[in-house]
Motif scaffolding. Sequence first.
Motif, PDB file in Angstrom:
ATOM      1  N   GLY A 159      -3.871  -5.198   2.089  1.00 27.54           N
ATOM      2  CA  GLY A 159      -4.638  -6.277   2.723  1.00 27.54           C
ATOM      3  C   GLY A 159      -4.742  -6.133   4.220  1.00 27.54           C
ATOM      4  O   GLY A 159      -5.439  -6.903   4.879  1.00 27.54           O
ATOM      5  N   GLY A 160      -4.018  -5.150   4.804  1.00 25.71           N
ATOM      6  CA  GLY A 160      -4.177  -4.854   6.216  1.00 25.71           C
ATOM      7  C   GLY A 160      -3.324  -5.671   7.155  1.00 25.71           C
ATOM      8  O   GLY A 160      -2.342  -6.318   6.759  1.00 25.71           O
ATOM      9  N   ARG A 161      -3.744  -5.672   8.421  1.00 26.04           N
ATOM     10  CA  ARG A 161      -2.979  -6.268   9.509  1.00 26.04           C
ATOM     11  C   ARG A 161      -2.651  -7.738   9.261  1.00 26.04           C
ATOM     12  O   ARG A 161      -1.500  -8.166   9.388  1.00 26.04           O
ATOM     13  CB  ARG A 161      -3.774  -6.118  10.812  1.00 26.04           C
ATOM     14  N   ASP A 162      -3.657  -8.528   8.925  1.00 31.35           N
ATOM     15  CA  ASP A 162      -3.435  -9.958   8.765  1.00 31.35           C
ATOM     16  C   ASP A 162      -2.461 -10.243   7.633  1.00 31.35           C
ATOM     17  O   ASP A 162      -1.599 -11.139   7.744  1.00 31.35           O
ATOM     18  CB  ASP A 162      -4.761 -10.676   8.516  1.00 31.35           C
ATOM     19  N   ALA A 163      -2.583  -9.491   6.532  1.00 30.54           N
ATOM     20  CA  ALA A 163      -1.672  -9.691   5.406  1.00 30.54           C
ATOM     21  C   ALA A 163      -0.247  -9.326   5.789  1.00 30.54           C
ATOM     22  O   ALA A 163       0.710 -10.006   5.384  1.00 30.54           O
ATOM     23  CB  ALA A 163      -2.136  -8.859   4.210  1.00 30.54           C
ATOM     24  N   ALA A 164      -0.085  -8.268   6.596  1.00 27.29           N
ATOM     25  CA  ALA A 164       1.252  -7.856   7.014  1.00 27.29           C
ATOM     26  C   ALA A 164       1.890  -8.908   7.908  1.00 27.29           C
ATOM     27  O   ALA A 164       3.071  -9.267   7.735  1.00 27.29           O
ATOM     28  CB  ALA A 164       1.173  -6.517   7.743  1.00 27.29           C
ATOM     29  N   HIS A 208       6.241  -6.071  13.199  1.00 24.67           N
ATOM     30  CA  HIS A 208       4.906  -5.491  13.122  1.00 24.67           C
ATOM     31  C   HIS A 208       4.743  -4.580  14.325  1.00 24.67           C
ATOM     32  O   HIS A 208       4.468  -5.027  15.436  1.00 24.67           O
ATOM     33  CB  HIS A 208       3.829  -6.590  13.108  1.00 24.67           C
ATOM     34  N   ASP A 266      -1.912  -0.426  11.324  1.00 24.89           N
ATOM     35  CA  ASP A 266      -1.776  -1.850  11.656  1.00 24.89           C
ATOM     36  C   ASP A 266      -1.347  -2.703  10.472  1.00 24.89           C
ATOM     37  O   ASP A 266      -1.156  -3.910  10.616  1.00 24.89           O
ATOM     38  CB  ASP A 266      -3.062  -2.393  12.287  1.00 24.89           C
ATOM     39  N   ASP A 267      -1.147  -2.079   9.303  1.00 24.28           N
ATOM     40  CA  ASP A 267      -0.602  -2.824   8.168  1.00 24.28           C
ATOM     41  C   ASP A 267       0.883  -2.547   7.973  1.00 24.28           C
ATOM     42  O   ASP A 267       1.471  -2.952   6.977  1.00 24.28           O
ATOM     43  CB  ASP A 267      -1.365  -2.501   6.881  1.00 24.28           C
ATOM     44  N   ARG A 290       0.827  -1.208   0.000  1.00 20.82           N
ATOM     45  CA  ARG A 290       0.000   0.000   0.000  1.00 20.82           C
ATOM     46  C   ARG A 290       0.859   1.256   0.000  1.00 20.82           C
ATOM     47  O   ARG A 290       0.534   2.250  -0.657  1.00 20.82           O
ATOM     48  CB  ARG A 290      -0.926   0.001   1.226  1.00 20.82           C
ATOM     49  N   CYS A 330       3.898  -0.767   4.206  1.00 19.67           N
ATOM     50  CA  CYS A 330       2.488  -0.929   4.561  1.00 19.67           C
ATOM     51  C   CYS A 330       1.908  -1.912   3.548  1.00 19.67           C
ATOM     52  O   CYS A 330       1.838  -1.621   2.348  1.00 19.67           O
ATOM     53  CB  CYS A 330       1.759   0.400   4.519  1.00 19.67           C
ATOM     54  N   VAL A 331       1.552  -3.093   4.020  1.00 20.09           N
ATOM     55  CA  VAL A 331       1.192  -4.203   3.143  1.00 20.09           C
ATOM     56  C   VAL A 331      -0.276  -4.112   2.754  1.00 20.09           C
ATOM     57  O   VAL A 331      -1.160  -3.925   3.607  1.00 20.09           O
ATOM     58  CB  VAL A 331       1.486  -5.545   3.840  1.00 20.09           C
TER      59      VAL A 331
END
Length: 403
Positions: free
Chosen positions: A335-340, A365, A378-379, A301, A332-333
């Motif tokens: 897909g958000g937190r879970d993807a990161a 993280h 959170d990403d 992202r 910053c990945v």
Amino acid sequence: MTDKTVAAASPTSGDAAAAGTGAEMPYARATHAARGTGRVDAATGAVVSPIHVSTTFERAADLSYPRGRVYSRADSAAYDEPEAVLTTLEGGAESMLFASGMAAAATLFQALPQGARIVAPEVMYWGLRKWLIDVARPAGIGVAFVDMTDMAALAGALDGGADLVWIETPSNPLWGVTDIAEAARLAHRAGAVLAVDNTAATPILTRPIEHGADIVMHSATKYLNGHSDVLAGTLTVSVGAAGDPLWQRTRMLRGMNGSVLGPFEAWLLLRGMRTLAIRVERASANAAAIARHFSGDPRVRAILYPGLPDFPGHDIAARQMAGGFGGMLSLCVAGGRDAAITMAGRLRLFARATSLGGVESLIEHRASIEGPTSPVPDDLLRVSVGIEDVGDLIADLDRALGR
């Protein structure tokens, strides 16, 4: 030749210290870091400094201390050379070693007068931010957090008066850039001292005192040591601020609190600084290559790195950082937190660990570490880029991001 400076010589580089900034540096920063004070042990001819382990020192027959030392908690011979090297690298008047970066910063804050007010960044090293909230405020120190990339916001915060302005640039972990010279102008106009956390930039890339700062802090655990095996912190003061009561009280508190490191750790820090320039240069080049490679990648992202031309504050960073933009960046990945978190778990070469500035590459993280009050997205994955082959680093990140 003295213990505190390299012997005078004709400057061989544009890196020579500016007149009036403090300790002499007739050579380039890389040369000085590698050679240190240039001191040779008088007793043995050793080119590597001995480790001084004595905690106490003998008085003369009249009970005086002709050698100037009393007790190692306040003044250890083990600190002389690393403090001298750092003082010259930063262009200051003198430096102090501490047991950690937190100890260095906290001691400076504790030295402020009762009822003092600190203006600090909204985004900064989370441990120190937490200390300001949980320790400084209950102790009666006023703390205002502002966006330090916005000089109008800083000026507004200073309308209420301040004793100390604390900045961190680039700021951990969003790597925002603060204009040190403008921050110094605003702080001094308000009658405040300007202190700069220079951990991420190091004196190889930025010398805050040259831009008007009064005090420079390092978590020396990071780049100054560079091998993830020493916990240490430092403060360096400018020539103009060396006689200030704040600095003198800080020195007194260091001795009284005992917030100092041992002689072996001081020696390891000195050894680490000998390769500081080459490590910072390699890490900066690797980080820049990684940032460029993944810029525009739909799996990411955002890439937060001051070296990217479209990064906010890039022009300021280019002006006050010489020879690179540092080895720290954040991804910053998409897909958000879970993807990161999933992406970090797939990495093989990057170690999932706290800290930064070592020869090895680390990833973390940050929101998980800092907790629910963290201002960090959170990403976001904070990346400390090491000195490994950059092709291997890019391949590891690319594979972990998936298709």
